[in-house]
Each structure stands twice: as structure tokens, then as C-alpha cells.
Design an enzyme around this catalytic site. Structure first.
Site, mmCIF file in Angstrom:
data_model
loop_
_atom_site.group_PDB
_atom_site.id
_atom_site.type_symbol
_atom_site.label_atom_id
_atom_site.label_comp_id
_atom_site.label_asym_id
_atom_site.label_seq_id
_atom_site.Cartn_x
_atom_site.Cartn_y
_atom_site.Cartn_z
ATOM 1 N N ARG A 152 5.138 2.874 -11.368
ATOM 2 C CA ARG A 152 6.047 2.152 -11.749
ATOM 3 C C ARG A 152 6.532 3.121 -13.069
ATOM 4 N NH1 ARG A 152 5.498 -3.874 -13.248
ATOM 5 N NH2 ARG A 152 3.346 -3.267 -14.229
ATOM 6 N N GLY A 153 7.863 3.048 -13.236
ATOM 7 C CA GLY A 153 8.409 3.576 -14.328
ATOM 8 C C GLY A 153 8.632 5.148 -14.183
ATOM 9 N N ILE A 172 -3.249 6.235 0.974
ATOM 10 C CA ILE A 172 -3.966 5.861 2.097
ATOM 11 C C ILE A 172 -3.237 5.786 3.425
ATOM 12 C CG2 ILE A 172 -5.471 4.132 0.791
ATOM 13 C CD1 ILE A 172 -3.546 1.974 1.564
ATOM 14 N N ASP A 173 -1.872 6.154 3.119
ATOM 15 C CA ASP A 173 -0.806 6.280 4.271
ATOM 16 C C ASP A 173 -0.893 7.478 5.010
ATOM 17 O OD1 ASP A 173 0.090 3.570 2.963
ATOM 18 O OD2 ASP A 173 1.455 4.938 1.649
ATOM 19 N N VAL A 192 -7.225 -4.693 -0.383
ATOM 20 C CA VAL A 192 -8.448 -4.620 0.376
ATOM 21 C C VAL A 192 -8.731 -3.195 0.798
ATOM 22 C CG1 VAL A 192 -10.411 -5.381 1.864
ATOM 23 C CG2 VAL A 192 -9.219 -6.952 0.755
ATOM 24 N N GLN A 193 -7.772 -2.593 1.486
ATOM 25 C CA GLN A 193 -7.807 -1.392 1.967
ATOM 26 C C GLN A 193 -7.890 -0.210 1.036
ATOM 27 O OE1 GLN A 193 -4.794 -1.300 5.442
ATOM 28 N NE2 GLN A 193 -4.515 -3.268 3.998
ATOM 29 N N MET A 199 -1.987 -1.819 5.914
ATOM 30 C CA MET A 199 -0.939 -1.080 5.148
ATOM 31 C C MET A 199 -0.371 0.072 5.825
ATOM 32 S SD MET A 199 -2.268 -1.464 1.033
ATOM 33 C CE MET A 199 -1.295 -2.900 0.099
#
Length: 365
Positions: free
Chosen positions: A80-81, A142-143, A286-287, A185
Site C-alpha cells: 500500500r501507499g 504467488i500469481d 494460507v497460500q 488466489m
């Protein structure tokens, strides 16, 4: 660069397994290979905004095997930010990029290594370009949607967690004659859903890149039941759209909005169309946690060493990447120009269809 130089390292964006293994490799290679000083910056760019700058000197005492296997990031991170439009207490937005650049100068950095996804990497590159900061990027997400690299730090662990969840859901699905739906996700990418669904033996996999028809999904589940199966496993990526074509989102108390909830939408629709009892599991964060797999540790180590070597060679504005079973480096802009989303010609799509897995459309192998 000669000995006596100082390099900084930070993690930015969402956390994932394997970040500490990258940091460990950067520290070990910089100190053992070149005799450099390494400074870890806390909370990503947030640490560079604080005065005094929030950092910690990193030495070989922290670069041990325990660090490689630990989850999260010892330096902390933020997603964020935006420093170019930073939210202020009065609700306004302020460009604080020069403050971050000044933070790098206050630390006396000769180079900066940033570990992040495509979004945070774009911000870090813009800061580096503006402040003339020698910068090298290491991909983590992770994506697995960073361009020009076949894998990113954290992806393998996330897939392993999702696969284990499928393994655990299958027996209870069979015991209770249920359709179990697992929402994973992945942001706008279906990589986690597709890989875990194939590995876990899912019956239906729904990803945002392939439009689906709920009637096709229902008929596939009904056909399983007609053939004597009393359960089904459905894996769905969080960015899959509902029947109106809209993303399902969660609105958080402090104003954040994220994907989430499509699993429950599908659960209701499948129950209505098949008469089957459905249950939904949302893995969520959790992932991101847990010990990194051997693959994430190994890749992270290779990425960290290569990033330091790039600094030594004076090669900046580069992204460390994994291609054809080896570590390479590419222009940092390649991370943003190509996002390797699952498509109709993807090997995993072909594999899933070949295994008889329904992808929600009418196409079959």
C-alpha cells in the site's frame, strides 16, 4: 564495483514463501563473493520514507539455513501507499518519491536490489530511474504473472498448499456425497488454479482466462454422478467472473477491495442446477505462508546470487528471470510488457482437457 561498496535489499508487495531465501543469498554472495556491506530496508519503500531511515545491517549470522526455510520476510513488506500518490491523513495525495530517493542517498547505497511483483517492480523502477539509483529486480509473486520469467518466488509453494487442500477435501467429499469447491488466489491469472487442479485431480477447473458456462459445469458434475461417482472437486481462481460478467469482490473495513467470494457464488449455482450438496473452502492467505518448498528455496537462492552478480557487473535496470532451466536476466521493462496468462494453447490447458477435466467451456480434446 570494488570492495567496500554498500548495497540495499528490500521486499515489496504481498508476502510469499521464499523471500527470506532470496535475502539470504544476496547477503551471502555480497559478503563472501565481493566483501560488500548489505543493508536490509524494513517495510519496503516505507522504510525509506522514515527518518531516520528504517534499516538493519545484514551479516552472515543471519544468512544461515534456518533463514532459507523460514516463511514471510524478515524485512517486512508493504503493498500500500504508492509513493507517487501517497495517501495523507487529510485525504489528499502527495508525491513523496523524492523522499524515498533521499532515503537511498542517506544510506549511501551504491545499488539497490528489490524483490517484488510486477506492480511493485514498476514503482521501484520508476523511483530508480528518477533518482538515478542502480537497480536490479528479483521477481516474486504467488500469481506467477511477472513477464519474461517462467516462475516467480512463492508460486511453487502456493501451488503445493492448494494441491494439499484438494488432497484433504477429496476424502470428505466422497464421505458425504458432496461437491467441494476450492477457491484459490492468483489475482488475474489462473496459474495456481490450473496447476493445483491438475496435480490434485480436480474434476472442474475454472480460470479467468477461459469463459465458462455454468450449465456446462453442472452437466459435467451430473455425468460423473451418472457414472457412479458420488462427489466432485471444483477448483476456481479468485478472479473468475460471475454469471453477469462481473468480478466478485470483498470490501474491507479500512477501504481496501480485493477479489473473493466467487466460490460461494458457484456453490449456490451448482447446488441449484445439480441438486448436489456443496461446500466451499477459500484458502486465502494460507497460500502465502508456510515453509517454502525446495523449488522456491532453490530458485530464490539462484535469483539472489545472480542479482548480486549483476550489480558486480554494473548491469542495472535488469530483471532476474528463470528461462529454459537456467537463471538469466532481461530488461526490467520485460516484466511489464508480457504477462504469461493461461490461454487456450497453454500446455496445462491441453493437459487438463486430455485428462477429462472440465474447464467450463464446451471444448474437449
Amino acid at each position: 564495483m570494488s570492495s567496500g561498496k554498500t548495497i540495499g535489499v528490500l521486499t515489496s508487495g504481498g508476502d510469499c514463501a521464499g523471500l527470506n531465501a532470496v535475502i539470504r543469498a544476496v547477503v551471502a554472495r555480497a559478503i563472501l563473493g565481493y566483501g560488500w556491506r548489505v543493508l536490509g530496508i524494513h517495510q519496503g519503500t516505507q522504510g525509506l520514507l522514515r527518518r531516520p531511515v528504517d534499516f538493519v545491517p545484514l551479516d552472515l549470522k543471519c544468512a544461515d539455513s534456518a533463514m532459507a526455510r523460514s516463511a514471510g520476510t524478515m524485512l517486512g513488506t508493504t503493498n500500500r501507499g504508492d509513493p507517487f500518490a501517497y495517501p495523507m491523513p487529510d485525504g489528499s495525495r502527495k508525491d513523496r518519491s523524492e523522499e524515498i530517493i533521499e532515503g537511498c542517498r542517506l544510506l549511501g547505497l551504491d545499488a539497490l536490489i528489490g524483490i517484488g511483483g510486477d506492480g511493485s517492480m514498476a514503482i521501484l523502477r520508476r523511483l530508480a530511474q528518477q533518482g538515478n539509483i542502480p537497480f536490479v529486480g528479483v521477481p516474486k509473486t504467488i500469481d506467477n504473472d511477472v513477464g519474461a520469467t517462467e516462475t516467480s518466488i512463492g508460486y511453487d509453494t502456493a501451488v503445493m498448499v492448494a494441491t494439499e487442500a484438494i488432497d484433504r477435501l477429496q476424502p470428505t467429499a466422497a464421505s458425504h456425497d458432496r461437491v467441494m469447491i476450492l477457491e484459490v488466489m492468483g489475482r488475474d491469472s489462473g496459474h495456481i488454479a490450473m496447476a493445483a487442479g491438475i496435480a490434485g485431480g480436480a474434476d472442474v477447473i475454472l480460470v479467468p482466462e477461459i469463459p465458462y458456462d455454468i450449465d456446462v459445469v453442472a452437466e459435467h458434475i451430473n455425468s460423473l454422478r451418472r457414472n457412479g461417482r458420488n462427489f466432485a472437486i471444483v477448483v476456481v481462481a479468485e478472479a473468475v467472473r460471475d454469471k453477469t460478467g462481473e468480478h466478485v469482490r470483498l470490501h474491507h473495513a479500512l477501504g481496501g477491495v480485493t477479489y473473493g467470494g466467487i466460490g460461494h457464488v458457484l456453490g449456490d449455482a451448482i447446488a441449484q442446477k445439480t441438486g448436489a450438496e456443496t461446500r466451499v473452502t477459500v484458502l486465502g492467505h494460507v497460500q502465502r505462508g508456510g515453509q517454502p518448498t525446495w523449488d522456491d528455496r532453490m530458485t530464490a537462492s539462484a535469483f539472489g546470487v545472480h542479482a548480486v552478480d549483476l550489480v558486480a557487473q554494473g548491469k542495472f535496470d535488469r530483471l532476474v528471470a528463470w528461462q529454459h532451466r537456467r537463471v538469466v536476466d532481461v530488461p526490467l521493462t520485460a516484466a511489464f510488457e508480457l504477462t504469461p496468462l493461461t490461454d487456450f494453447d497453454d500446455t496445462l490447458v491441453h493437459t487438463a482437457r486430455g485428462l477429462g477435466i472440465c474447464l467450463g467451456d464446451s471444448k474437449t480434446e
